[in-house]
Design an enzyme around this catalytic site. Structure first.
Site, PDB file in Angstrom:
ATOM      1  N   LYS A 165     -32.234-101.029   4.422  1.00 47.22           N
ATOM      2  CA  LYS A 165     -33.306-101.425   3.745  1.00 47.22           C
ATOM      3  C   LYS A 165     -33.950-102.876   3.983  1.00 47.22           C
ATOM      4  CE  LYS A 165     -33.274-103.681  -0.344  1.00 47.22           C
ATOM      5  NZ  LYS A 165     -32.739-104.068  -1.765  1.00 47.22           N
ATOM      6  N   ARG A 211     -16.898-111.764  -5.420  1.00 44.91           N
ATOM      7  CA  ARG A 211     -17.969-110.835  -5.189  1.00 44.91           C
ATOM      8  C   ARG A 211     -17.180-109.635  -4.412  1.00 44.91           C
ATOM      9  NH1 ARG A 211     -20.728-115.821  -3.489  1.00 44.91           N
ATOM     10  NH2 ARG A 211     -19.866-115.677  -1.230  1.00 44.91           N
ATOM     11  N   LYS A 270     -38.480 -95.966  -0.803  1.00 50.11           N
ATOM     12  CA  LYS A 270     -37.909 -96.570  -1.994  1.00 50.11           C
ATOM     13  C   LYS A 270     -39.138 -97.432  -2.725  1.00 50.11           C
ATOM     14  CE  LYS A 270     -34.541 -99.755  -3.685  1.00 50.11           C
ATOM     15  NZ  LYS A 270     -33.058-100.128  -3.787  1.00 50.11           N
ATOM     16  N   GLU A 316     -39.380-100.209   1.669  1.00 42.03           N
ATOM     17  CA  GLU A 316     -39.295-100.463   0.019  1.00 42.03           C
ATOM     18  C   GLU A 316     -40.605-101.526  -0.298  1.00 42.03           C
ATOM     19  OE1 GLU A 316     -36.001-102.317  -1.475  1.00 42.03           O
ATOM     20  OE2 GLU A 316     -36.829-102.236  -3.565  1.00 42.03           O
TER      21      GLU A 316
END
Ligand code: 13P
Length: 341
Positions: A137, A46, A221, A179
């Site tokens: 976020k 990753r 978003k 979002e």
């Protein structure tokens, strides 16, 4: 709260020709992406994959204003020992952090979810700020299933949580990206997506107002207004652009600096083309900047090109740089299919 500082960060995120790389896949989601290219998902793979993107200078310096990270990544070091956060900062981009802990079953509402992560969030935000995060976020998941889902209950609980998160972010000097994602799975048509998106946005901005969140320091978003993937009637690019801009003009206050779309399962080119159409046709009537915060639509091509092999890194970086540039042009309304090559 230093609203001036928050506003400067928000404006930088949506600077002309720039948008966000959403690289905040949870360990479960990135495993799914890696499974598709036959790569084992380990902390090192990753790291290698994400470092490859963060070291793509042409993309990061010119087209990417910020990167959303996952908790693991914001603490990781590059292969040479440099913190990944510093690798990002050195390109001029801002590190961001996903802080919700995922969507869980919503009590009393079968088939619907509530996003969790508020417990201890103040302390986590203080730590993330120290680690370099300047924006965050939180994603609420809004499914469309038949006529009954989403319920008003799931929308109001999710937007209430989004506003609580946003208020805590601003207190911590971090710009909240809010979002509310209306999913494009399902067979609903574009008009049903319009109605649900408008309802969710109006509920969200009511909650932000009720909880004293300053819109000048917030980024939205959202999904585009688009038919479900299984809908027999798919809307044209022009219809998507017209309905999405109409919906936002009806529901999103002008004080907000910018709107950055998720790609949500659109193909990479579709996500670029739709963003371009909105900016090419409606820039003059939109009070906010319209840009991208794509996960899959920026990463599908580099993932394919990379396939976990060191010798493929240059090709994967070229693929990432290309998509970043195409979306940058779409942000300016200057993209055309001929540029795809
Ligand atoms: P997609 O662009 O793949 O939808 O991901 C963006 C994102 O961050 C969703 O939360």
């Amino acid at each position: 709260m230093d609203l001036d500082a928050l506003n400067k960060i928000a404006e930088a995120i949506v600077a002309p020709g720039k948008g966000i790389l959403a690289a905040d896949e949870s360990s479960g989601t990135i495993k799914k992406r890696f499974d598709a290219i036959n790569v084992e998902s380990t902390a090192d793979s990753r790291r290698d994959y994400r470092e490859m993107m963060f070291r793509t200078e042409e993309a990061m310096k010119n087209h990417i204003s910020g990167v959303i990270l996952y908790d693991e990544t914001i603490r990781q070091k590059a292969k040479d020992g440099t913190p990944l956060v510093k690798v990002i900062q050195d390109t001029g981009a801002l590190p961001g952090i996903k802080v919700d802990t995922g969507a869980k079953a919503l009590a009393g509402a079968e088939g619907e979810t509530i996003t969790e992560g508020l417990d201890g969030l103040r302390e986590r935000l203080a730590e993330y700020y120290k680690l370099g995060a300047r924006f965050a976020k939180w994603r609420a998941v809004i499914d469309i299933k038949g006529d009954e889902i989403p319920s008003g209950y799931s929308i109001s609980t999710n937007t209430h949580a989004l506003a609580r998160y946003a208020a805590l972010c601003q207190e911590a000097g971090i710009v909240p990206i809010v979002e509310p994602e209306v999913m494009m799975d399902g067979d609903h048509d574009i008009d049903r997506c319009y109605d649900v998106t408008e309802f969710a946005l109006k509920s969200l901005f009511d909650e932000l107002y009720a909880q004293d969140v300053a819109l000048e320091g917030v980024i939205l978003k959202p999904n585009m207004v688009i038919a479900g993937k299984k809908c027999a009637t798919q809307a044209s690019v022009d219809e998507i652009a017209e309905k999405t801009v109409r919906c936002f003009r009806a529901a999103v206050p002008a004080a907000l600096p910018g709107i950055v779309f998720l790609s949500g399962g659109q193909s990479s080119e579709q996500a670029t083309e739709n963003l371009n159409a909105m900016n090419a046709q409606y820039k003059d009537v939109m009070p906010w900047a319209l840009s991208f915060s794509y996960g899959r639509a920026l990463q599908a091509a580099p993932q394919q090109a990379w396939a976990g092999k060191v010798e493929n890194v240059p090709a994967a970086q070229a693929a990432f740089a290309h998509r970043a540039k195409m979306n940058s042009l779409a942000q300016l309304g200057e993209w055309s299919r001929a540029l795809e090559g």
